[in-house]
Motif scaffolding. Structure first.
Motif, PDB file in Angstrom:
ATOM      1  N   THR A 145     -11.657 -43.591  15.279  1.00 30.11           N
ATOM      2  CA  THR A 145     -12.594 -43.594  14.158  1.00 30.11           C
ATOM      3  C   THR A 145     -13.885 -44.261  14.611  1.00 30.11           C
ATOM      4  O   THR A 145     -13.884 -45.421  15.016  1.00 30.11           O
ATOM      5  CB  THR A 145     -12.015 -44.362  12.950  1.00 30.11           C
ATOM      6  OG1 THR A 145     -10.811 -43.724  12.536  1.00 30.11           O
ATOM      7  CG2 THR A 145     -13.010 -44.390  11.797  1.00 30.11           C
ATOM      8  N   LEU A 146     -14.969 -43.512  14.531  1.00 29.30           N
ATOM      9  CA  LEU A 146     -16.272 -44.039  14.891  1.00 29.30           C
ATOM     10  C   LEU A 146     -16.894 -44.708  13.677  1.00 29.30           C
ATOM     11  O   LEU A 146     -17.014 -44.106  12.617  1.00 29.30           O
ATOM     12  CB  LEU A 146     -17.188 -42.906  15.377  1.00 29.30           C
ATOM     13  CG  LEU A 146     -18.641 -43.295  15.657  1.00 29.30           C
ATOM     14  CD1 LEU A 146     -18.729 -44.277  16.828  1.00 29.30           C
ATOM     15  CD2 LEU A 146     -19.481 -42.050  15.920  1.00 29.30           C
ATOM     16  N   MET A 159     -33.077 -38.350  21.981  1.00 27.58           N
ATOM     17  CA  MET A 159     -31.924 -37.702  21.357  1.00 27.58           C
ATOM     18  C   MET A 159     -31.987 -37.900  19.842  1.00 27.58           C
ATOM     19  O   MET A 159     -32.399 -38.945  19.373  1.00 27.58           O
ATOM     20  CB  MET A 159     -30.616 -38.283  21.886  1.00 27.58           C
ATOM     21  CG  MET A 159     -30.258 -37.893  23.301  1.00 27.58           C
ATOM     22  SD  MET A 159     -28.641 -38.522  23.765  1.00 27.58           S
ATOM     23  CE  MET A 159     -27.649 -37.063  23.533  1.00 27.58           C
ATOM     24  N   THR A 160     -31.505 -36.934  19.134  1.00 29.96           N
ATOM     25  CA  THR A 160     -31.462 -37.042  17.683  1.00 29.96           C
ATOM     26  C   THR A 160     -30.182 -37.729  17.237  1.00 29.96           C
ATOM     27  O   THR A 160     -29.236 -37.877  18.025  1.00 29.96           O
ATOM     28  CB  THR A 160     -31.514 -35.636  17.035  1.00 29.96           C
ATOM     29  OG1 THR A 160     -30.297 -34.941  17.357  1.00 29.96           O
ATOM     30  CG2 THR A 160     -32.728 -34.849  17.487  1.00 29.96           C
ATOM     31  N   LEU A 211     -24.356 -38.474  17.769  1.00 32.91           N
ATOM     32  CA  LEU A 211     -23.016 -38.459  17.164  1.00 32.91           C
ATOM     33  C   LEU A 211     -22.101 -37.474  17.878  1.00 32.91           C
ATOM     34  O   LEU A 211     -20.944 -37.786  18.171  1.00 32.91           O
ATOM     35  CB  LEU A 211     -23.101 -38.122  15.682  1.00 32.91           C
ATOM     36  CG  LEU A 211     -23.526 -39.240  14.748  1.00 32.91           C
ATOM     37  CD1 LEU A 211     -23.795 -38.699  13.344  1.00 32.91           C
ATOM     38  CD2 LEU A 211     -22.481 -40.339  14.709  1.00 32.91           C
ATOM     39  N   LEU A 212     -22.611 -36.289  18.150  1.00 35.67           N
ATOM     40  CA  LEU A 212     -21.820 -35.260  18.824  1.00 35.67           C
ATOM     41  C   LEU A 212     -21.372 -35.739  20.198  1.00 35.67           C
ATOM     42  O   LEU A 212     -20.199 -35.606  20.567  1.00 35.67           O
ATOM     43  CB  LEU A 212     -22.659 -33.987  18.938  1.00 35.67           C
ATOM     44  CG  LEU A 212     -21.926 -32.710  19.285  1.00 35.67           C
ATOM     45  CD1 LEU A 212     -20.853 -32.395  18.253  1.00 35.67           C
ATOM     46  CD2 LEU A 212     -22.909 -31.547  19.382  1.00 35.67           C
ATOM     47  N   SER A 213     -22.290 -36.346  20.936  1.00 31.87           N
ATOM     48  CA  SER A 213     -21.989 -36.841  22.274  1.00 31.87           C
ATOM     49  C   SER A 213     -20.934 -37.956  22.227  1.00 31.87           C
ATOM     50  O   SER A 213     -19.972 -37.950  23.008  1.00 31.87           O
ATOM     51  CB  SER A 213     -23.274 -37.352  22.919  1.00 31.87           C
ATOM     52  OG  SER A 213     -23.001 -37.982  24.138  1.00 31.87           O
ATOM     53  N   ILE A 214     -21.101 -38.891  21.322  1.00 31.36           N
ATOM     54  CA  ILE A 214     -20.160 -40.011  21.214  1.00 31.36           C
ATOM     55  C   ILE A 214     -18.781 -39.520  20.777  1.00 31.36           C
ATOM     56  O   ILE A 214     -17.763 -39.903  21.356  1.00 31.36           O
ATOM     57  CB  ILE A 214     -20.695 -41.075  20.230  1.00 31.36           C
ATOM     58  CG1 ILE A 214     -21.932 -41.747  20.817  1.00 31.36           C
ATOM     59  CG2 ILE A 214     -19.624 -42.110  19.902  1.00 31.36           C
ATOM     60  CD1 ILE A 214     -22.728 -42.574  19.823  1.00 31.36           C
ATOM     61  N   LYS A 215     -18.741 -38.651  19.777  1.00 35.87           N
ATOM     62  CA  LYS A 215     -17.451 -38.144  19.286  1.00 35.87           C
ATOM     63  C   LYS A 215     -16.732 -37.336  20.355  1.00 35.87           C
ATOM     64  O   LYS A 215     -15.505 -37.389  20.464  1.00 35.87           O
ATOM     65  CB  LYS A 215     -17.646 -37.344  18.003  1.00 35.87           C
ATOM     66  CG  LYS A 215     -17.968 -38.234  16.819  1.00 35.87           C
ATOM     67  CD  LYS A 215     -18.125 -37.447  15.539  1.00 35.87           C
ATOM     68  CE  LYS A 215     -18.410 -38.400  14.393  1.00 35.87           C
ATOM     69  NZ  LYS A 215     -18.364 -37.755  13.100  1.00 35.87           N
ATOM     70  N   LYS A 216     -17.476 -36.604  21.159  1.00 30.01           N
ATOM     71  CA  LYS A 216     -16.879 -35.838  22.263  1.00 30.01           C
ATOM     72  C   LYS A 216     -16.268 -36.797  23.284  1.00 30.01           C
ATOM     73  O   LYS A 216     -15.188 -36.574  23.801  1.00 30.01           O
ATOM     74  CB  LYS A 216     -17.944 -34.954  22.906  1.00 30.01           C
ATOM     75  CG  LYS A 216     -17.432 -34.057  23.976  1.00 30.01           C
ATOM     76  CD  LYS A 216     -18.546 -33.163  24.504  1.00 30.01           C
ATOM     77  CE  LYS A 216     -18.047 -32.287  25.642  1.00 30.01           C
ATOM     78  NZ  LYS A 216     -19.132 -31.470  26.198  1.00 30.01           N
ATOM     79  N   GLU A 217     -16.970 -37.893  23.550  1.00 29.40           N
ATOM     80  CA  GLU A 217     -16.507 -38.865  24.546  1.00 29.40           C
ATOM     81  C   GLU A 217     -15.274 -39.636  24.080  1.00 29.40           C
ATOM     82  O   GLU A 217     -14.363 -39.879  24.858  1.00 29.40           O
ATOM     83  CB  GLU A 217     -17.640 -39.839  24.862  1.00 29.40           C
ATOM     84  CG  GLU A 217     -17.312 -40.806  25.979  1.00 29.40           C
ATOM     85  CD  GLU A 217     -18.482 -41.714  26.329  1.00 29.40           C
ATOM     86  OE1 GLU A 217     -18.216 -42.876  26.690  1.00 29.40           O
ATOM     87  OE2 GLU A 217     -19.641 -41.269  26.239  1.00 29.40           O
TER      88      GLU A 217
END
Length: 156
Positions: A19-20, A1-2, A7-13
C-alpha cells in the motif's frame, strides 16, 4: 515528471501487494486531487491542522494517515475521519486515543513508534519499553485501539 507518471513508476516498482501512502504534507489540494483522480486513496499528513483542512475539502473515501507527532490535546479532532495514526509514541497517547475513540464508538488503527534514532527531535518508545509492552497484556485492555504494527524514524 508529472504526479501521475511518478505514481505509475512507484506502483510498478513496489508491486500490488504494497500500500502506497502518498505523503501530501505541504502539497496543494490540486496536487492531491490529481493523485486521487489517478487512483491514489492513501495520503499521509504530519500536521493536524493541515490534515483537518484537507479532509474537509477532498473526497470522503480517502484513507488519511497521521504520520507526524500527535499531541494528546489534538486527538479528538482527527478521530472521526482518520484511517491510521502512525506515530503513537507513548502509553499516555494510547490511553487518550482509546478514551476519545470510545466516545465516538470507533476503533482506531495505530502503529507504535519505536525510537530508533539518537536524534533529540525523534519520538517513540525505547527498545526496552516496547519489548515490555509487547510481552505484557497491556495492549489487550484497549477496546478502541487496534495496534497494526511498529514504525520508526531513522536519522536523515
Amino acid at each position: 515528471m508529472t504526479i501521475n507518471s511518478n505514481l505509475l513508476s512507484i506502483k510498478k516498482e513496489i508491486g500490488s501487494d504494497v500500500t502506497l501512502i502518498a505523503v501530501s504534507k505541504t502539497k496543494p489540494i490540486e496536487d492531491i486531487k490529481t493523485a486521487y483522480d489517478f487512483g491514489q486513496r492513501n495520503f499521509g499528513e504530519n500536521k493536524v491542522q493541515e490534515l483537518i483542512k484537507k479532509s474537509e475539502e477532498l473526497p470522503k473515501d480517502i484513507n488519511w494517515h497521521m504520520i507526524g507527532h500527535l499531541q494528546r490535546n489534538k486527538v479528538r479532532s482527527i478521530l472521526p475521519f482518520i484511517y491510521m495514526i502512525h506515530s503513537v509514541d507513548s502509553l499516555r497517547l494510547i490511553n487518550k486515543i482509546n478514551l476519545e475513540a470510545k466516545n465516538i464508538n470507533r476503533k482506531i488503527k495505530i502503529l507504535l513508534q519505536v525510537k530508533i534514532s539518537s536524534e533529540i527531535s525523534k519520538y517513540g518508545f525505547d527498545f526496552n519499553e516496547i519489548e515490555r509492552i509487547l510481552e505484557s497484556d497491556k495492549l489487550d485492555y484497549y477496546d478502541y485501539v487496534e495496534v497494526e504494527g511498529l514504525m520508526g524514524m531513522a536519522t536523515f
